[in-house]
Design a protein around this motif. Structure first.
Motif, short mmCIF file in Angstrom:
data_model
loop_
_atom_site.label_atom_id
_atom_site.label_comp_id
_atom_site.label_asym_id
_atom_site.label_seq_id
_atom_site.Cartn_x
_atom_site.Cartn_y
_atom_site.Cartn_z
N VAL A 1 0.82 -1.22 0.00
CA VAL A 1 0.00 0.00 0.00
C VAL A 1 0.85 1.26 0.00
O VAL A 1 0.51 2.25 -0.66
N ALA A 2 1.96 1.26 0.73
CA ALA A 2 2.77 2.47 0.86
C ALA A 2 3.57 2.74 -0.41
O ALA A 2 4.18 1.83 -0.98
N HIS A 3 3.59 3.98 -0.85
CA HIS A 3 4.37 4.39 -2.00
C HIS A 3 5.86 4.30 -1.68
O HIS A 3 6.26 4.56 -0.53
N PRO A 4 6.72 3.94 -2.64
CA PRO A 4 8.15 3.84 -2.35
C PRO A 4 8.76 5.09 -1.74
O PRO A 4 9.72 5.01 -0.97
N SER A 5 8.19 6.27 -2.05
CA SER A 5 8.76 7.52 -1.53
C SER A 5 8.55 7.68 -0.03
O SER A 5 9.27 8.45 0.61
#
Length: 416
Positions: free
Chosen positions: A350-354
């Motif tokens: 779910v979490a964006h790589p950034s």
């Protein structure tokens, strides 16, 4: 591009050497934790005369509260300064721990040592998780987390058994903790001279097509991320609450089960076997459950794993023989194996790589807060009733956690 001019590539096969090295490093991190599992509960009872369960569990409270807070910081530091410096710092904080436990003249020294151990585990274990997620990319996260957590908890198990044998042969101090000193020396050396930075892999993944999560891509503040992982985003916050209850179970097993077994007349080697069985099955099982979650999805394993743990805790509360407790701890380990790598894979989905490293940090803040919550919750109930009463209470809480996840969580597996 890397410093050598080679294009960065994602994937387990493309990064197998570094991935394998990080698995080994995390095994050493877990092994250091394992030096306490058999010995410290008995040390508190036999050498420091701690009769109240809440007093005996203060070292787990100190460890859990510290590790939870440091997990949060570790993600932010990893994004800001890189993964490798945080990993090295984790090992440096561990250096005094074995010596403090060997020479401790009072229980306060044990608590202080566990504060430092919490810093070590928060920085080092968090960073190896983040680095493996960086390396493998979006499609093999379950496998990556299964291998990472398997290495850590198999090391916990083998070390718990080894320290039980050492304590039987040489006494509760110093021999079991000298093993931890060796783990620290090897782990620090590998991290300094052989581990490579992986933050560039996360930045590379963020530039690829499809690296956009469910409406929350791009630059987010740390407090915004904390809100998403803690309560606002259903899958992320479900992972946080399940993780917290899961580690509450582990705090109960770590702090009180050895005392329950000892009160039933089991020998120190038998206690060492039972203490090791739970993390051993937990560790081995993750080799299967991590990649299984890549195929069947995260949610089924998370829900069924928590319900399995609830049943296992009920069996621990009713058993009174070595074979019955062995069966119960095997079942507890199997349920935990279903949950543990799958929750981390959910965060990675779910979490964006950034902002993924910070999301992992917030999740691990809640998850490892379960150690502290477990020390207080189980200790108070055990003092009011008994260890068996505390185990029943935690079993009920575990079942409720699984049912809440079944209701609130959605499937996050890519393509699922």
């Amino acid at each position: 591009m890397t410093a050598t001019g080679t294009a960065l590539r994602l994937g387990l096969r493309a990064n197998i050497a570094q991935f394998t090295l990080l698995v080994a490093v995390n095994a050493l991190v877990g092994g250091l934790l394992g030096t306490e599992r058999t010995v410290l509960p008995l040390l508190g009872e036999q050498e420091f005369d701690l009769s109240a369960y809440t007093a005996a569990l203060t070292y787990i409270l100190a460890f859990g509260a510290t590790k939870a807070a440091v997990n949060f910081v570790a993600g932010t530091l990893s994004d800001r300064f890189g993964r490798k410096p945080v990993l090295i710092a984790g090992w440096l904080f561990a250096l005094p721990v074995p010596l403090m436990l060997i020479w401790a003249p009072s229980w306060g020294w044990v608590i202080a040592a566990n504060v430092l151990l919490g810093v070590n585990q928060g920085l080092a274990w968090s960073t190896t998780v983040i680095m493996k997620i960086d390396l493998v990319g979006p499609h093999r996260r379950g496998l990556a987390m299964g291998l990472n957590e398997a290495a850590g908890y198999l090391a916990v198990a083998t070390t718990a058994m080894a320290t039980g044998a050492l304590a039987t042969e040489f006494g509760l101090r110093p021999a079991p903790f000298l093993l931890g000193a060796a783990y620290i020396a090897v782990g620090l050396g590998l991290s300094l001279f052989f581990v490579q930075e992986t933050r560039g892999h996360a930045r590379h993944e963020a530039t690829l097509d499809g690296a956009v999560d469910s409406g929350h891509s791009g630059s987010l503040s740390t407090w915004r991320i904390a809100g998403l992982v803690s309560w606002r985003e259903p899958a992320l916050s479900s992972a946080s609450q399940v993780g917290m209850v899961n580690n509450l179970n582990d705090g109960l097993a770590w702090g009180l089960f050895p005392l329950l077994f000892a009160a039933a007349g089991l020998s120190l080697p038998q206690i060492g076997v039972l203490v090791a069985l739970y993390p051993a099955i937990w560790g081995l099982g993750q080799v299967l459950t991590g990649p299984l979650s890549d195929h069947i999805g995260r949610k089924p394993l998370i829900v069924s794993g928590m319900l399995t743990q609830a049943v296992a805790l009920g069996l621990v509360a009713t058993a009174d023989t070595f074979p019955a407790w062995a069966a119960a701890t095997v079942l507890l380990g199997a349920g935990t194996a279903m949950v543990y790598p799958t929750l981390l894979a959910t965060i990675g989905d779910v979490a964006h790589p950034s902002w993924r490293a910070r999301a992992v940090g917030v999740y691990r803040l809640w998850r490892d807060g379960g150690f502290a919550a477990g020390a207080v919750f189980a200790g108070v109930i055990a003092d009011l009733t008994s260890i068996r009463g505390a185990t029943w209470a935690v079993a009920a809480l575990t079942a409720a956690s699984g049912l809440l996840a079944a209701r609130r969580m959605y499937e996050t597996r890519p393509g699922g």
